[in-house]
Design a protein around this motif. Structure first.
Motif, PDB file in Angstrom:
ATOM      1  N   ASN A  61      45.547  37.542  66.886  1.00 23.28           N
ATOM      2  CA  ASN A  61      45.706  38.968  66.596  1.00 23.28           C
ATOM      3  C   ASN A  61      46.150  39.184  65.159  1.00 23.28           C
ATOM      4  O   ASN A  61      45.715  40.130  64.491  1.00 23.28           O
ATOM      5  N   ARG A  64      43.097  38.722  62.905  1.00 23.37           N
ATOM      6  CA  ARG A  64      42.167  39.851  62.990  1.00 23.37           C
ATOM      7  C   ARG A  64      42.617  40.960  62.033  1.00 23.37           C
ATOM      8  O   ARG A  64      41.825  41.477  61.239  1.00 23.37           O
ATOM      9  N   HIS A 178      39.260  31.918  62.221  1.00 21.72           N
ATOM     10  CA  HIS A 178      38.932  33.194  62.863  1.00 21.72           C
ATOM     11  C   HIS A 178      38.025  34.054  61.975  1.00 21.72           C
ATOM     12  O   HIS A 178      38.219  35.271  61.847  1.00 21.72           O
ATOM     13  N   HIS A 181      36.340  37.828  62.479  1.00 22.35           N
ATOM     14  CA  HIS A 181      36.989  39.122  62.298  1.00 22.35           C
ATOM     15  C   HIS A 181      36.704  39.739  60.928  1.00 22.35           C
ATOM     16  O   HIS A 181      36.996  40.921  60.718  1.00 22.35           O
TER      17      HIS A 181
END
Length: 306
Positions: A61, A64, A178, A181
């Motif tokens: 999270n 992101r 990641h 994102h």
């Protein structure tokens, strides 16, 4: 400055692929005796962003939000604002003590106060490279920019302070953790910023490249503008120690100049201690404090502008 034990590395350091060693291989010895644990404080391999845990969910999270908001314009704005160094005047050690209340939410390997990590890193380097005092001090100060999380420094959100760093103003390399994102980042579809070179040119030098804003770039600015006498390799380590796409995956090497290539050798050495010295082993702060105060006096003014 003498470079020790570097001939064993390739042009861009150790192999870029992160190998997950079976957990039953409990430890690995690097360089002159530093023992590398194979699991972190949470029982996972280091920098394992796929391990299932509540902390890992928070880490994703975090990334992101980071990847959506770290744009070229945002970085320019933050560098202009914080480059004024008009918030606080204090010594390096005073800044170290401020980090007692800081925990890095982007780090899947550590939940201890940051000052513990600073001393663990510095002491591990000191053991293996006893004559390179500049590297010991670099280990101590490399994360001091995380004070940006504190109220007197603007209390920036975690996504604007910690986490892996990467260039802005050109394409986001797929090796960045990641990466998916980034599709929500305004620069992702901007033709001015989404090509291999973007606003840069081949061999332009990383000093001419804007990096995502955070503690790395801030501490680099603090050290440079306060006229530290640390060598260029130290400043390189401070600014790029979270640039894993480069020193682990060899991305963005087309932007490097010859000085960057030389300094990267030291960063490859440093990174092992930065990553693998994270543990529950405590350092006796009062015992080592006089040594690090002497290094601070050698390489920095008594008070710095932050």
């Amino acid at each position: 400055m003498t470079i020790l034990n570097i001939e064993q590395y390739s042009e861009f350091g150790v192999d870029a692929e992160e190998t997950k060693v079976p957990i039953d291989e409990e430890e690995l010895v690097l360089d002159n005796g530093f023992v590398v644990p194979q699991i972190n404080s949470f029982g996972h391999t280091f920098r394992d962003y796929d391990a299932e845990s509540q902390r890992q969910e928070g880490v994703e999270n975090f990334y992101r939000t980071n990847h959506i908001n770290q744009t070229y314009d945002f970085v320019k704005k933050m560098r202009e604002e914080y480059g004024k160094l008009d918030r606080v005047e204090m010594s390096i050690w005073e800044c170290c003590e401020l980090l007692n209340e800081v925990v890095d939410e982007s780090d899947p390997d550590l939940d201890e106060p940051q000052i513990e990590h600073l001393l663990q890193t510095a002491e591990a380097i000191r053991k293996d490279y006893p004559t390179e005092d500049w590297l010991h001090l670099t280990g101590l100060i490399h994360d001091l920019g995380k004070v940006l999380l504190l109220p007197s420094f603007g209390e920036l959100p975690q996504w604007a302070v910690v986490g892996d760093t990467y260039p802005v103003g050109c394409a986001f390399d797929e090796s960045i953790v990641h990466h998916k994102h980034f599709k929500e980042n305004p620069d992702y579809n901007n033709p001015a910023y989404n090509s291999e070179y973007g606003v840069y040119s081949e061999g332009c030098g990383l000093n001419n490249v804007l990096m995502s804003w955070g503690h790395d770039d801030y501490m680099y600015l603090v050290a440079k503008e306060n006229k530290t006498t640390l060598p260029s390799a130290a400043l390189f380590i401070i600014r790029y120690h979270s640039f894993y796409a480069l020193h682990r995956s060899r991305a963005y090497k087309h932007l490097m100049n010859e000085e960057d290539v030389e300094n990267l050798k030291w960063l490859q050495i440093f990174n092992k201690y930065d990553l693998y010295s994270k543990s529950k082993v405590r350092v006796d702060v009062e015992k080592v404090k006089p040594y690090y105060l002497s290094l601070i006096e050698k390489y920095f003014p008594a008070k710095l502008k932050w």
